[in-house]
Write a protein that holds these residues in place. Structure first.
Motif, PDB file in Angstrom:
ATOM      1  N   PHE A  23       0.740  -1.221  -0.080  1.00 16.12           N
ATOM      2  CA  PHE A  23      -0.046  -0.286   0.037  1.00 16.12           C
ATOM      3  C   PHE A  23       0.975   1.444  -0.059  1.00 16.12           C
ATOM      4  O   PHE A  23       0.607   2.189  -0.551  1.00 16.12           O
ATOM      5  N   LYS A  24       2.093   1.251   0.772  1.00 14.24           N
ATOM      6  CA  LYS A  24       2.752   2.155   0.603  1.00 14.24           C
ATOM      7  C   LYS A  24       3.460   2.515  -0.734  1.00 14.24           C
ATOM      8  O   LYS A  24       3.469   3.591  -1.200  1.00 14.24           O
ATOM      9  N   ALA A  26       2.210   1.419  -3.479  1.00 18.11           N
ATOM     10  CA  ALA A  26       1.000   1.837  -4.518  1.00 18.11           C
ATOM     11  C   ALA A  26       0.818   3.306  -4.403  1.00 18.11           C
ATOM     12  O   ALA A  26       0.717   4.081  -5.345  1.00 18.11           O
ATOM     13  N   ALA A  27       0.836   3.820  -3.220  1.00 18.04           N
ATOM     14  CA  ALA A  27       0.370   5.398  -3.204  1.00 18.04           C
ATOM     15  C   ALA A  27       1.638   6.134  -3.820  1.00 18.04           C
ATOM     16  O   ALA A  27       1.446   7.067  -4.358  1.00 18.04           O
ATOM     17  N   PHE A  30       1.771   5.462  -7.616  1.00 16.93           N
ATOM     18  CA  PHE A  30       0.573   6.318  -8.486  1.00 16.93           C
ATOM     19  C   PHE A  30       0.923   7.442  -8.572  1.00 16.93           C
ATOM     20  O   PHE A  30       0.821   8.213  -9.566  1.00 16.93           O
ATOM     21  N   SER A  34       1.190   8.943 -12.197  1.00 12.28           N
ATOM     22  CA  SER A  34       0.004   9.253 -12.701  1.00 12.28           C
ATOM     23  C   SER A  34       0.178  10.358 -13.520  1.00 12.28           C
ATOM     24  O   SER A  34      -0.501  10.397 -14.482  1.00 12.28           O
ATOM     25  N   VAL A  47      -7.160   9.112  -5.849  1.00 10.93           N
ATOM     26  CA  VAL A  47      -6.521   7.736  -6.010  1.00 10.93           C
ATOM     27  C   VAL A  47      -5.272   7.711  -5.142  1.00 10.93           C
ATOM     28  O   VAL A  47      -5.112   6.762  -4.204  1.00 10.93           O
ATOM     29  N   THR A  48      -4.640   8.820  -5.214  1.00 11.78           N
ATOM     30  CA  THR A  48      -3.162   8.907  -4.284  1.00 11.78           C
ATOM     31  C   THR A  48      -3.656   8.717  -2.724  1.00 11.78           C
ATOM     32  O   THR A  48      -3.392   8.031  -1.850  1.00 11.78           O
ATOM     33  N   LEU A  51      -5.248   5.546  -1.705  1.00  8.65           N
ATOM     34  CA  LEU A  51      -4.254   4.617  -1.460  1.00  8.65           C
ATOM     35  C   LEU A  51      -3.680   4.892  -0.129  1.00  8.65           C
ATOM     36  O   LEU A  51      -3.161   3.984   0.735  1.00  8.65           O
ATOM     37  N   LEU A  54      -5.718   3.862   2.646  1.00  6.33           N
ATOM     38  CA  LEU A  54      -5.592   2.465   2.786  1.00  6.33           C
ATOM     39  C   LEU A  54      -4.401   2.001   3.706  1.00  6.33           C
ATOM     40  O   LEU A  54      -4.536   1.189   4.573  1.00  6.33           O
ATOM     41  N   ASP A  55      -3.042   2.617   3.192  1.00  6.53           N
ATOM     42  CA  ASP A  55      -1.921   2.319   3.769  1.00  6.53           C
ATOM     43  C   ASP A  55      -2.062   2.604   5.266  1.00  6.53           C
ATOM     44  O   ASP A  55      -1.815   1.861   6.478  1.00  6.53           O
ATOM     45  N   CYS A 138      -0.768  12.962   2.380  1.00  9.12           N
ATOM     46  CA  CYS A 138      -0.094  11.729   2.346  1.00  9.12           C
ATOM     47  C   CYS A 138       1.068  11.819   3.615  1.00  9.12           C
ATOM     48  O   CYS A 138       1.118  10.640   4.342  1.00  9.12           O
TER      49      CYS A 138
END
Length: 183
Positions: A23-24, A26-27, A30, A34, A47-48, A51, A54-55, A138
């Motif tokens: 998850f880290k 992916a964020a 992306f 992106s 999306v960022t 993600l 979620l992380d 983030c």
């Protein structure tokens, strides 16, 4: 197996370790990639941040418990004061935690914050306030986990020290008591 070879400790929770890192990654991936695929800032932001959220959730509620035996949360009491709550495994369980799992947990927690900070500096240099906002959200989520787990670890150490002190005092007291009752 050759007895002269050192025993290599493997991850005891490989799936949890995978998702802790995934998850880290992916964020971050992306966010970085992106702009190559999307011209729409709203998609990149949503999306960022999704993600990263979620992380945050996975680290706070799943991988923190499994990989290092810690969990934290923050509540507001009746007086409107912020109260930190901590949970940790008992001393015996904490001693059995896999060192490799723990190492991965802490290093990725800190390296993710460093990566978001570097990306924030790049956004600041390029004067991209909108992307700086994404990085800010983030980075805030990442730092919240760092602060929560660091406080939780300190609280766990205090609990272990108090338990050890109580156990030693109890044994000393029972030894003294048995010595005087024998007389």
């Amino acid at each position: 197996m050759d007895p002269s070879q050192p025993v290599v400790e493997n991850y005891s929770n490989p799936k949890t370790c995978f998702f802790h890192v995934a998850f880290k990654a992916a964020a971050l991936a992306f966010y970085i990639l992106s702009s190559l695929f999307f011209d729409n800032f709203v998609i990149i932001f949503v999306v960022t941040v999704f993600l990263a959220a979620l992380d945050f959730w996975v680290v706070k509620n799943v991988s923190g418990r499994i990989l290092v035996g810690l969990r934290w949360w923050n509540e507001i009491d009746d007086n409107g004061e912020s109260v930190w709550k901590f949970e940790c495994l008992d001393q015996e369980s904490l001693a059995r935690m896999n060192k490799k799992d723990s190492w991965l947990f802490w290093w990725t927690l800190y390296l993710t914050a460093v990566a978001w900070t570097i990306l924030g500096i790049f956004s600041l240099i390029r004067l991209q306030a909108d992307y700086l906002l994404v990085v800010g959200v983030c980075l805030t989520l990442s730092i919240a986990n760092i602060v929560g787990f660091t406080k939780c670890r300190k609280d766990a150490k205090k609990q272990i020290q108090a338990f050890a002190t109580q156990t030693i005092a109890s044994r000393f007291s029972s030894t003294l008591q048995s010595a005087f009752t024998a007389v």
